[in-house]
Write a protein that holds these residues in place. Structure first.
Motif, PDB file in Angstrom:
ATOM      1  N   LYS A   1       0.825  -1.206   0.000  1.00 14.59           N
ATOM      2  CA  LYS A   1       0.000   0.000   0.000  1.00 14.59           C
ATOM      3  C   LYS A   1       0.859   1.256   0.000  1.00 14.59           C
TER       4      LYS A   1
ATOM      5  N   ASP B   1      -3.633   4.917  -5.334  1.00 12.47           N
ATOM      6  CA  ASP B   1      -4.960   4.325  -5.377  1.00 12.47           C
ATOM      7  C   ASP B   1      -5.316   3.908  -6.809  1.00 12.47           C
TER       8      ASP B   1
ATOM      9  N   ARG C   1      -3.675   0.691  -7.842  1.00 22.13           N
ATOM     10  CA  ARG C   1      -4.235  -0.498  -7.218  1.00 22.13           C
ATOM     11  C   ARG C   1      -5.522  -0.954  -7.880  1.00 22.13           C
TER      12      ARG C   1
ATOM     13  N   TYR D   1      -9.790  -2.594  -2.780  1.00 23.12           N
ATOM     14  CA  TYR D   1     -10.002  -1.325  -3.481  1.00 23.12           C
ATOM     15  C   TYR D   1     -11.017  -1.452  -4.599  1.00 23.12           C
TER      16      TYR D   1
END
Ligand code: NA
Ligand code: NA
Ligand code: NA
Lengths: 444, 79, 444, 444, 79, 79
Positions: D255, D260, D263, D411
């Motif tokens: 992470k 974001d 991912r 996610y």
């Protein structure tokens, strides 16, 4: 969870730091050891390292093998050939064996591990078949002491049903005649050695080779390990290859030696064999072997042990393990161990060609002898035997029996010879073990 | 004096085939005697069913397992 | 297909002929080797060969055994007896064991391999139990280092459920009392040696023999290998035979020592044992063994390892393999290895008779002690124990517990003692391991 | 039945008495032997025996260990610590490993046998890990010659499916990048040794430690046995513990290094891979290893042997045994054998702390390198790679791939990365074997 | 002259990672070539069903064997 | 001075049985303590059903695996 790990580390750190504090005197020798060890390590520039590394690649080892100093001058060419082209040819032979095993279905259970072992054994630099490589370790653990073929024999014994032989005992003679392949080839091998300059097989080597005619893998490996370990690779490969080629090798011989009428002979239904007969039989065979040919008892004893466990009916879990886990594990290691003897310098010698030729002769002679014996038996009064089941006397259980059945059905679709051929088939296993015992006895 | 190895090989053959046939010949005799003795002194209660009884339990299990497998197979393909 | 094979041969022929051409220098030493090898081979007439062969048959070896020169004159008769009638008697004993195992169902899993090993070990000429025979190889690989009984212990541990013991801990005392069979017999063996001229067991030998009273096969083998390997065969055979004869040996003793009222005592239902208890238990026992008797930890540790793997519930595949493939494979080899010690000259000695007698005494004393202990426990206040479960303290899992159950039901068909008897039964295994540890500790 | 036993005894008695009569001369030496043997045995009073026994208990051995005379004076404190508190601390560590394996599900298949082996190895007096103890026997039989990790590799090979890698070859680079964990840690270990006084790892030891970063248990054990057997216990424990902690160690790193958007990258469905591709692949990899890095072929060869057997489709029974009975049996013995190296005096040294710290660094660096490599690959044109599958390059099959999948789904619940992550995952195994080959090659 | 081991370690790293990437790089190339060759010269008849057929074959064999066994069982008990 | 071996054997017996009973006695104590501790600190949610759940879990896993396999099989054939 994370906090746990942190705590764990802290606890360990505490413990070990405490230890460490006490360990001042303890470390001195470690440091010395390190220096000693690092002294052997010599710093090199990165370029040297790369060039050193390149020298240890397989490409270089294959293209330009190092020749040790203890190789005498006139053998350098041979040595180089074995280390370079030799290995490459072996890779080709291994791929051929892969193809035979996978695409043609030739005895894959043993040919695949043998071939893969051969591939590994011919890798330069790594020395996997050497005394410290894992193939070498496997060979030492179970082949040099002949344990693996014995275990295989136990498993095969547990898989064998002597019912068909018990219900028609006289077919055992067919399994005897087929052993003529062994002894005929022995004479052939000795003759080749005496009258040609190419081959120089000793009597022991000739005997080990001739066992290929027994069409019995573990027996071949057992005898080769005993009488001529230097030929083990070639003998095992020949033995399993020819066993696998039974459906190709046998039919022409069977057809050539029989008349159409003979091939259509129908055999009467086999009588029922009681459980007690099957139980007593393995012990009886072993007792006969003890009385007449004790040298055959390691083989016959192991075989009958497996069979007796099965027929006893009271140790089902041992029987199941013998027929599955144990024989499978042993097969894997036996195959790899035999493969370790396929190194180029051992396999790519003129002897191998001799072994391959003699092996197929042995096989063919055995097949022919079995068929002819059936014809001889038919000269005597009594129920007639279909000579097509004679070829099953070579062993190669159960493939040879299936070949008998298949050829029989080519001429009469209603003629089921399978169970009738199983009699000589299993008798062939006993016959080969007896022949092996004779050879062991002679050279003891 | 040199040994003629081919002659030696031939001797091996005579000896070897002799022993093989002798062994199997005796074995045939013994098998015949054994069968007679066993049929006389240890007759199977009903020779055709005895092995069925022994194996029967196991075979039935297999059959059940097989049928079960077949049904599962069927079900799978209907999923 | 045929054309393929022809091409294959031609390719191989080409390769190998090329090799052969290069190999002229390579062959010289092979030829020399052959000559060297053939020099040892002496040509014989076919008649000589046949007569030589006949001399190597088992018939001759049994009828008229060769006596080596290093046998002193006064032992020749004994030596000859062991080599001829001795072997034949052993064959008879082996057949008896076969019969017991198959027809009577006496511990066939170990008696069959042991007996077959004994049969093989007594074959003349072949020397299968010798250092180069496969029985000898097996013995060296796993018995001389005590590995096989340890692996068996792991497997038995994985098969054992300590639930019944955990739900009624005090029954462990019954498993303790039964060990009186061991130590009582130790005294008996020593006394026999001291006061008779027939037996001369040392203290170590007496201890190894007395462990038969523990009714625990692998423990007996483990201890015999450690303290008196020369007696291994007899001790193992006695141990497994008597374990198998539990249903015959125990009931008369149990009945003689109990009153009718005692035999009808009902025991309350066992409480549920949680998974956590079963998981912690093997570790707890091992920790106790570490603290009080580290010499028993090889046995207890191996046993608890198997049990812990099972109870952990997270390594089902290892547990399954332990309980099946691994224990079965080891059982086969353990049996054969033990059988290799049944050679006539080792088994047909007066000591064996002593071992058989002492073994059954040990067994009976252990049974009696367990029953009497239960009666002693009933003298104290608290819930009463049915003395019939005392006999299960000897181990022999789960047969001894079944015998308790069966005898109990003879007197009250509603009295199910099976699970109650499993408590002392598994405690008996621990007790025997403790007793074994004491003996190891004394003789270290 | 009873009468039968009586008859049996009488028959035996007769036989043996007859033997006994002949054996008068035979017994004399036995008696002598007994005397010799009993001469070593010294009579003691029962009180002495009890007090002697108490001295051999674990309590005494732990509380007040004997110090052999050959221990130099300045090491006595250390020696005593290892023999008393050291063992107790090891018991604690072993219980911790039990808890991790059972309650947390951390690689129980190997951690449980290793931990139990460690427990047994730390028992005082019994010396189970010594040359005559069963752990020592197991270690000698399969670890000192590196056979067990090789067999495990065969089994893992048979369990591996290279399909995902074949359908997206370029993901192999991720499995390459993750090996940065190995070499980065090597530098770290050497730096620690050079710049601190606590650690003094040699280059060989540093290399063996750094392999932990390969996240591949058998490779770690193989290399540790070769380069630094004295560190085997700590390296194996660290290696399997961290492999087990993949779901805890990797996600934060993954992470931290990804955005974001990255991912959420979706990857296209994998193409179908034909049976022929899967069959040829293991041979191709092995041939490349032969050509470029023969020193990696023991590992890669064993792995590809298993895979090839499976993909051949013609030796289903060998494949099944490899994946079950054989790998399970080997796992049990490998675990116990590795555990035998967890003795306090070998494990409770400062080095272990260093190995644990370096191991987790290696693991984290490998994870990070895999993720970063994916980001680098995305700088080039072409289909984008989700960097979350980069972490799977460390090996730890199939857990690391599952972690990639799980983090990805955090996610975007529709983003199934599992099969995409299996590519780098299996490439990581190859990558580690190559890295291991490089290290072997350097130190040969 | 003393060896700086850290420098040695760095050299190992350069060499090692170079070889790892070189090996895997070649492997990627070879995989691509291999796939193309195999799809060209050994195309699967119907790539999506082939493996199903293989496994199916086996299962079917088992079913057939089971049914056969069941029939045999039946016959035996009728004998 | 000669050793009376029978006396030695009797000593072994006293020592041995003493240790066996001591060991099992301590074990009984420890078992009782252990059970109490476990029931206090690690009570099973519903003691009579817990083991069923454990085994059930495995069976369920198998069922799930079977269903999963069936679905995968299905998917493959749709590819
Ligand atoms: Na044959
Ligand atoms: Na006992
Ligand atoms: Na890796």
């Amino acid at each position: 969870m994370k906090s746990f790990i942190i705590k764990l580390f802290m606890a360990l750190a505490l413990t070990l730091t405490a230890t460490s504090a006490m360990a001042s005197s303890h470390e001195a020798p470690l440091t010395q050891q390190q220096q000693a060890s690092d002294k052997n390590y010599e710093s090199k520039s990165i370029l040297t390292m790369v060039s050193d590394f390149l020298k240890t690649t397989g490409v270089v080892a294959l293209a330009n093998p190092d020749v040790p100093k203890n190789i005498s001058k006139d053998k350098v060419a041979m040595y180089k050939f074995h280390q370079s082209w030799g290995r490459i040819i072996m890779f080709g032979i291994v791929f051929l064996l892969f193809w035979l095993a996978i695409a043609k279905g030739f005895e894959p259970l043993l040919l695949l591990p043998i071939a893969f072992g051969g591939l590994l054994a011919n890798i330069p630099v790594a020395d996997i078949a050497g005394p410290h490589g894992f193939l070498g370790v496997i060979y030492q653990a179970g082949l040099s002491n002949e344990l693996f073929p014995i275990i295989i024999f136990m498993g095969v014994g547990a898989m064998t049903d002597f019912g068909p032989l018990l219900s028609n005992p006289k077919t055992a003679l067919l399994g005897g005649a087929a052993q003529f392949g062994i002894f005929g080839t022995l004479v052939g091998a000795v003759a080749l050695s005496q009258y040609t300059d190419i081959f120089n097989f000793t009597l022991q080597q000739s005997s080990a080779i001739s066992i290929i005619g027994g069409a019995d893998g573990p027996t071949s490996i057992f005898i080769a390990t005993k009488l001529a370990p230097e030929l083990l690779g070639a003998i095992a490969v020949a033995s399993y290859s020819y066993m696998a080629m039974v459906p190709i090798i046998q039919p022409p011989i069977m057809k050539a030696l029989t008349t159409d009428k003979e091939r259509r002979i129908k055999m009467s239904t086999l009588r029922h064999v009681s459980r007690m007969e099957k139980l007593v039989f393995p012990v009886v065979v072993l007792m006969l072997a003890i009385l007449f040919l004790p040298d055959s008892t390691p083989l016959i004893g192991a075989f009958m042990f497996g069979n007796f466990l099965k027929e006893s009916g009271v140790v089902e879990r041992l029987n199941d393990t013998l027929q599955n886990a144990l024989i499978n594990i042993t097969t894997i290691f036996l195959g790899l161990g035999v493969g370790s003897k396929l190194e180029a310098d051992k396999f790519l010698v003129p002897d191998t060609l001799g072994i391959l030729v003699l092996g197929i002769v042995a096989f063919s002679v055995g097949t022919a002898a079995g068929v002819l014996m059936a014809k001889v038996m038919n000269l005597f009064p009594g129920t007639k035997v279909n000579p097509l089941i004679g070829s099953a006397g070579v062993s190669a259980v159960p493939m040879a029996a299936r070949v008998s059945n298949k050829v029989g059905m080519e001429y009469d679709r209603t003629n089921m010879l399978l169970m009738h051929a199983m009699g000589p088939n299993v008798a062939g296993v006993i016959g080969s073990a007896v022949a092996a015992g004779v050879l062991i006895s002679i050279f003891k | 004096m040199e040994t003629n190895l081919v002659v030696e090989g031939l001797k091996f053959m005579v000896l070897g085939m002799g022993i093989v046939f002798a062994f199997l010949g005796v074995l045939i005799l013994v098998m015949n005697v054994m069968s007679k003795l066993i049929h006389k002194y240890f007759p199977e209660p009903d020779p055709t069913q005895a092995p069925v009884v022994v194996k029967g339990g196991e075979d039935k299990k297999k059959v059940v397992a097989a049928i079960f497998a077949a049904i599962m197979e069927d079900k799978k393909s209907q999923l």
